[in-house]
Design an enzyme around this catalytic site. Structure first.
Site, PDB file in Angstrom:
ATOM      1  N   CYS A   2      15.032  43.129  41.982  1.00 49.07           N
ATOM      2  CA  CYS A   2      13.747  43.266  41.315  1.00 49.07           C
ATOM      3  C   CYS A   2      12.852  42.109  41.755  1.00 49.07           C
ATOM      4  O   CYS A   2      13.309  40.979  41.894  1.00 49.07           O
ATOM      5  CB  CYS A   2      13.827  43.249  39.792  1.00 49.07           C
ATOM      6  SG  CYS A   2      14.822  44.564  39.116  1.00 49.07           S
ATOM      7  N   ARG A  27      13.316  43.438  47.452  1.00 46.69           N
ATOM      8  CA  ARG A  27      14.188  43.089  46.329  1.00 46.69           C
ATOM      9  C   ARG A  27      14.543  44.299  45.456  1.00 46.69           C
ATOM     10  O   ARG A  27      15.373  44.189  44.546  1.00 46.69           O
ATOM     11  CB  ARG A  27      13.508  42.034  45.447  1.00 46.69           C
ATOM     12  CG  ARG A  27      13.201  40.755  46.176  1.00 46.69           C
ATOM     13  CD  ARG A  27      12.490  39.789  45.257  1.00 46.69           C
ATOM     14  NE  ARG A  27      13.377  39.303  44.229  1.00 46.69           N
ATOM     15  CZ  ARG A  27      14.128  38.232  44.317  1.00 46.69           C
ATOM     16  NH1 ARG A  27      14.112  37.514  45.424  1.00 46.69           N
ATOM     17  NH2 ARG A  27      14.898  37.862  43.327  1.00 46.69           N
ATOM     18  N   TRP A  74      14.888  47.321  40.941  1.00 46.20           N
ATOM     19  CA  TRP A  74      16.207  47.791  41.380  1.00 46.20           C
ATOM     20  C   TRP A  74      16.947  48.093  40.089  1.00 46.20           C
ATOM     21  O   TRP A  74      17.279  47.175  39.326  1.00 46.20           O
ATOM     22  CB  TRP A  74      16.912  46.703  42.193  1.00 46.20           C
ATOM     23  CG  TRP A  74      18.210  47.172  42.782  1.00 46.20           C
ATOM     24  CD1 TRP A  74      18.377  47.811  43.975  1.00 46.20           C
ATOM     25  CD2 TRP A  74      19.517  47.040  42.214  1.00 46.20           C
ATOM     26  NE1 TRP A  74      19.700  48.100  44.180  1.00 46.20           N
ATOM     27  CE2 TRP A  74      20.429  47.637  43.116  1.00 46.20           C
ATOM     28  CE3 TRP A  74      20.011  46.497  41.043  1.00 46.20           C
ATOM     29  CZ2 TRP A  74      21.798  47.688  42.875  1.00 46.20           C
ATOM     30  CZ3 TRP A  74      21.378  46.552  40.795  1.00 46.20           C
ATOM     31  CH2 TRP A  74      22.260  47.141  41.716  1.00 46.20           C
ATOM     32  N   ASN A 100      13.299  40.267  35.820  1.00 40.05           N
ATOM     33  CA  ASN A 100      14.311  40.393  36.865  1.00 40.05           C
ATOM     34  C   ASN A 100      15.593  39.791  36.314  1.00 40.05           C
ATOM     35  O   ASN A 100      15.599  38.618  35.940  1.00 40.05           O
ATOM     36  CB  ASN A 100      13.858  39.638  38.120  1.00 40.05           C
ATOM     37  CG  ASN A 100      15.001  39.429  39.098  1.00 40.05           C
ATOM     38  OD1 ASN A 100      15.904  40.257  39.182  1.00 40.05           O
ATOM     39  ND2 ASN A 100      14.974  38.320  39.810  1.00 40.05           N
ATOM     40  N   GLY A 101      16.651  40.599  36.243  1.00 36.30           N
ATOM     41  CA  GLY A 101      17.914  40.065  35.735  1.00 36.30           C
ATOM     42  C   GLY A 101      18.555  41.058  34.791  1.00 36.30           C
ATOM     43  O   GLY A 101      18.285  42.253  34.849  1.00 36.30           O
ATOM     44  N   GLU A 498      32.161  43.717  59.650  1.00 31.11           N
ATOM     45  CA  GLU A 498      30.699  43.615  59.637  1.00 31.11           C
ATOM     46  C   GLU A 498      30.062  44.832  60.314  1.00 31.11           C
ATOM     47  O   GLU A 498      29.051  45.357  59.831  1.00 31.11           O
ATOM     48  CB  GLU A 498      30.284  42.298  60.318  1.00 31.11           C
ATOM     49  CG  GLU A 498      28.792  42.053  60.447  1.00 31.11           C
ATOM     50  CD  GLU A 498      28.032  42.025  59.125  1.00 31.11           C
ATOM     51  OE1 GLU A 498      28.653  42.055  58.050  1.00 31.11           O
ATOM     52  OE2 GLU A 498      26.792  42.028  59.176  1.00 31.11           O
ATOM     53  N   LYS A 502      27.483  47.252  58.365  1.00 32.39           N
ATOM     54  CA  LYS A 502      26.126  47.525  58.862  1.00 32.39           C
ATOM     55  C   LYS A 502      25.891  49.017  58.927  1.00 32.39           C
ATOM     56  O   LYS A 502      24.858  49.504  58.501  1.00 32.39           O
ATOM     57  CB  LYS A 502      25.898  46.940  60.270  1.00 32.39           C
ATOM     58  CG  LYS A 502      25.684  45.449  60.383  1.00 32.39           C
ATOM     59  CD  LYS A 502      24.407  44.913  59.798  1.00 32.39           C
ATOM     60  CE  LYS A 502      24.548  44.599  58.344  1.00 32.39           C
ATOM     61  NZ  LYS A 502      25.003  43.354  57.890  1.00 32.39           N
ATOM     62  N   GLU A 505      25.736  50.707  55.308  1.00 34.31           N
ATOM     63  CA  GLU A 505      24.623  50.401  54.408  1.00 34.31           C
ATOM     64  C   GLU A 505      23.296  50.973  54.878  1.00 34.31           C
ATOM     65  O   GLU A 505      22.450  51.296  54.055  1.00 34.31           O
ATOM     66  CB  GLU A 505      24.512  48.910  54.084  1.00 34.31           C
ATOM     67  CG  GLU A 505      24.108  48.006  55.195  1.00 34.31           C
ATOM     68  CD  GLU A 505      24.009  46.549  54.737  1.00 34.31           C
ATOM     69  OE1 GLU A 505      23.758  46.280  53.565  1.00 34.31           O
ATOM     70  OE2 GLU A 505      24.180  45.679  55.608  1.00 34.31           O
ATOM     71  N   HIS A 521      49.814  51.546  59.963  1.00 33.87           N
ATOM     72  CA  HIS A 521      50.429  51.456  58.635  1.00 33.87           C
ATOM     73  C   HIS A 521      49.726  52.360  57.612  1.00 33.87           C
ATOM     74  O   HIS A 521      49.823  52.121  56.412  1.00 33.87           O
ATOM     75  CB  HIS A 521      50.438  50.000  58.167  1.00 33.87           C
ATOM     76  CG  HIS A 521      51.224  49.114  59.079  1.00 33.87           C
ATOM     77  ND1 HIS A 521      52.595  49.191  59.171  1.00 33.87           N
ATOM     78  CD2 HIS A 521      50.834  48.186  59.980  1.00 33.87           C
ATOM     79  CE1 HIS A 521      53.019  48.318  60.085  1.00 33.87           C
ATOM     80  NE2 HIS A 521      51.963  47.701  60.592  1.00 33.87           N
ATOM     81  N   LYS A 620      17.720  43.131  48.761  1.00 34.25           N
ATOM     82  CA  LYS A 620      17.998  41.982  49.631  1.00 34.25           C
ATOM     83  C   LYS A 620      18.653  40.832  48.878  1.00 34.25           C
ATOM     84  O   LYS A 620      19.517  40.143  49.410  1.00 34.25           O
ATOM     85  CB  LYS A 620      16.685  41.526  50.276  1.00 34.25           C
ATOM     86  CG  LYS A 620      16.846  40.460  51.331  1.00 34.25           C
ATOM     87  CD  LYS A 620      17.550  40.994  52.550  1.00 34.25           C
ATOM     88  CE  LYS A 620      17.755  39.952  53.615  1.00 34.25           C
ATOM     89  NZ  LYS A 620      18.792  40.379  54.571  1.00 34.25           N
TER      90      LYS A 620
HETATM   91  O1  M6R Z   1      22.271  36.705  49.979  1.00 30.55           O
HETATM   92  P1  M6R Z   1      23.755  36.801  50.231  1.00 30.55           P
HETATM   93  O2  M6R Z   1      24.137  36.410  51.599  1.00 30.55           O
HETATM   94  O3  M6R Z   1      24.546  36.096  49.184  1.00 30.55           O
HETATM   95  O4  M6R Z   1      24.058  38.347  50.058  1.00 30.55           O
HETATM   96  C1  M6R Z   1      25.352  38.834  50.025  1.00 30.55           C
HETATM   97  C2  M6R Z   1      25.351  40.332  50.194  1.00 30.55           C
HETATM   98  O5  M6R Z   1      24.648  40.948  49.153  1.00 30.55           O
HETATM   99  C3  M6R Z   1      24.713  40.744  51.521  1.00 30.55           C
HETATM  100  O6  M6R Z   1      25.353  40.145  52.591  1.00 30.55           O
HETATM  101  C4  M6R Z   1      24.754  42.270  51.697  1.00 30.55           C
HETATM  102  O7  M6R Z   1      26.075  42.681  51.867  1.00 30.55           O
HETATM  103  C5  M6R Z   1      23.863  42.645  52.873  1.00 30.55           C
HETATM  104  N1  M6R Z   1      23.055  43.765  52.542  1.00 30.55           N
HETATM  105  C6  M6R Z   1      24.618  42.898  54.125  1.00 30.55           C
HETATM  106  O8  M6R Z   1      23.835  43.358  55.155  1.00 30.55           O
END
Ligand code: M6R
Length: 625
Positions: A2, A27, A74, A100-101, A498, A502, A505, A521, A620
């Site tokens: 948010c 956000r 959000w 926000n929160g 990773e 990527k 998401e 396994h 984000k």
């Molecule tokens: O701001 P941060 O690095 O703590 O965020 C952690 C995760 O929320 C962040 O890496 C998330 O997985 C990303 N969207 C990955 O691309």
């Protein structure tokens, strides 16, 4: 999560609020709204979905109000519908709040308020706040600030709020408890926002509120108070800001722009920390200058790293480096798990928090818990805490006295790319520094690694130049694919994780990362001709092993894509498609092998016509637990 903005001054508030929300849309983007005070009334406009829907609604009216608040959501409590969008108001519609929160005790507050006759219009936790403020205003009608202060003292949880009232048109109150909020100082105008990109078009003079503080903004100034009601003396600081970072500069998406920024980011981080004059022959001090206090790293026996998501993957590479180079046993924990099952306390332990946003609620809470439990044990104890982030001005920077700034700058695309690479570089620097101090690696070998590091930016450029078009074409073949497997071993296992993250998401394709040797396994049962397997096979200790694991997948009809060294015959014979990267030693390879995986995920998502920079359900900065 948010984004909130607030404005009071002499300009049209909605214009400023909308421009601010655009900068904060990363956000959250489930719904948005603004509220202003105009002619003794609150004027509130909200819309479900992205900010463009709100903009369309606002275009139908003229609103010259000069004070207002805005929100981009959000969803946590309540579906992303217009009736749950912020701002929320009290029953009489005299008080409007954005938050926000999460208000953890909202259920009991809501029941109490309902019992006193309040009616609610949303399913949100936030709505209790305007109702509470309205109640307190009846008791203290001469002080809007006091009513908000009393209300925030009733709230439990992590929150940042901005509040306006139809009865106090010259005031905007902002409060912070565990969620970021920064005040901007202009000439006869003042701002508040969850993050600085919303402020910098107007001012570089900012003041970040601390937890338990609230601010009263009027057209003539800003006063800061504690939640206890004490006036605090606080002065703004000047923000260092590069506006280029928040513009797309001709790229179709921020994510692609940020992928292309990676050579520069690696260069900047290396230049910041590596001593240009250091050599193995002139090795009287460390080749790395991280400005870390000796008491942080002296006699270290253990390291624990707390992080989430992509930062957790970077930390797994960090563990490899810290163990292999500095010979320090290192554990990597999900911050959200660590909080409820912390590892036993051990002496001489360095705790590292890694976060690109510097605002991830779980990471901050885990670090705070760690600090507290060590101080509880010994009040004189100075906890060894270190933060790795590209946002040193964030909440992490306030919580942790020692920060390694990764020099990636702000990242706008929700999928982390350049910040991941920069976290890796920070870990190389830290591991080399500790290896030097502990004499675990001879200077000649340190010099060799540093030489390799210095070649990486040009090597990333080469991959970007030579690979992007091919990867874009290849991506077209996978636009309808439903499952992907990513394999890696050793230092490249986190890169497989990773690559899978990527892809899932931003493309919404199911993807899993596995250590290549684990396939047999269980997960190998998933394979058939419809499930492509991407394997990272770089020269070094596990090269042949990964090739064999890839062959095992091929024998189950899987299409094989290899991230492999350029011109490697074995790799050419094994894989159906190659994503070649320059030959580097295994230890340095993650910085190169992740690049084609970022491009692959990007182009598959773009081909599927998805919103790459703002994928569904994500944000984000994850500022709720
Ligand atoms: O701001 P941060 O690095 O703590 O965020 C952690 C995760 O929320 C962040 O890496 C998330 O997985 C990303 N969207 C990955 O691309």
């Amino acid at each position: 999560m948010c984004g909130i903005v607030g404005y009071i001054g002499t300009q049209t508030a909605t214009d400023i609020l909308m421009a601010g929300l655009e900068k904060l849309e990363y956000r959250g983007y489930d719904s948005a709204g603004v509220a202003t005070v105009l002619e003794g009334e609150i004027h509130c406009v909200r819309a479900k979905g992205k900010l463009c829907n709100l903009r369309e609604k606002l275009q139908r009216e003229i609103n010259p109000a000069q004070v207002g608040i805005g929100h981009t959501r959000w969803a946590t409590h309540g579906k992303p519908e217009e009736y749950n969008a912020h701002p929320h108001m009290d029953a009489a519609m005299r008080v409007a709040v954005v938050q926000n929160g999460i208000i953890e005790n909202y259920r009991e507050l809501r029941e109490e308020l309902k019992a006193r006759g309040h009616e609610f219009r949303s399913d949100t936790d936030t709505e209790v706040i305007p109702h509470l403020i309205a109640e307190f205003l009846q008791k203290t009608p001469d002080s809007f600030l006091e009513a908000v202060r009393q209300a925030v003292n009733e709230l439990r949880g992590a929150f940042a709020i901005a509040v306006i009232s139809a009865d106090y048109p010259d005031e905007l109150i902002a409060a912070r408890q565990q969620a970021p909020l920064t005040i901007g100082f202009g000439q006869g105008e003042f701002f508040c926002a969850s993050d600085t990109p919303a402020l910098v078009p107007h001012t570089r003079a900012v003041l970040t509120l601390e937890n338990g503080e609230l601010a009263r903004l009027t057209p003539v100034g800003v006063e800061v108070y504690s939640f206890e009601g004490d006036r605090l003396k606080k002065a703004p600081r000047t923000l260092n800001w590069n506006p280029v970072l928040v513009e797309k500069q001709g790229f179709r998406h921020f994510m692609l722009k940020e992928i292309y920024e990676q050579p520069g980011v690696v260069r900047a981080c290396l230049e910041a920390y590596l001593d240009a004059n250091w050599s193995a022959e002139n090795a009287s001090k460390s080749p790395v200058n991280l400005s870390l206090l000796p008491q942080l790293t002296d006699s270290l026996e253990r390291i624990q790293i707390l992080a989430c998501g992509t930062s957790w993957h970077a930390s797994l590479v960090g563990k490899y480096l810290l163990e292999q180079l500095a010979e320090i046993p290192t554990e990597v924990q999900y911050a959200s798990e660590f909080r409820y099952a912390p590892t036993p306390l051990t002496p001489n332990t360095l705790t590292i928090g890694v976060t690109q946003s510097g605002e991830t609620a779980d990471t901050l809470a885990a670090l705070e818990m760690e600090k507290r439990r060590r101080i509880d044990l010994d009040p004189k104890f100075q906890p060894r805490l270190l933060g790795i982030t590209n946002r040193p001005e964030s909440s992490l920077g306030h919580l942790v006295p020692n920060i390694i700034d990764t020099h990636a700058g702000i990242e706008i695309g929700v999928a982390a790319t350049k910040t991941f690479i920069s976290q890796l570089v920070a870990f190389y620097c830290l591991a080399l520094d500790l290896a030097y101090q502990r004499r675990t690696v001879p200077p000649a070998r340190i010099e060799e690694i540093i030489e390799g590091l210095r070649l990486l930016p040009a090597q990333i450029e080469l991959i970007l130049e030579s690979q992007e078009r091919y990867i874009e074409e290849l991506a077209h073949e996978f636009a309808e694919t439903q499952d992907f497997i990513f394999l890696g071993r050793g230092i490249n296992f986190p890169i497989a994780l990773e690559g899978a993250l990527k892809l899932k998401e931003i493309s919404y394709i199911h993807a899993e990362g596995y250590p290549a040797g684990e396939m047999k396994h269980g997960p190998i049962a998933l394979l058939d001709a419809k499930v492509p397997v991407v394997a990272i096979a770089m020269p070094g200790s596990v090269f042949e092993k990964v090739l064999s694991n890839a062959q095992e997948a091929k024998a189950r009809d899987a299409r094989l894509i290899g991230v492999t060294p350029i011109d490697d015959q074995d790799a050419e014979e094994t894989f159906d498609n190659l994503l070649p990267v320059p030959v580097v030693e295994e230890l340095l390879s993650p910085i190169l092998t992740v690049i084609p995986l970022q491009l692959l995920a990007y182009h598959i998502a773009a081909r599927r016509g998805l919103d790459v920079d703002q994928p569904r359900n994500l944000a984000k900065s994850v500022t709720v637990e």
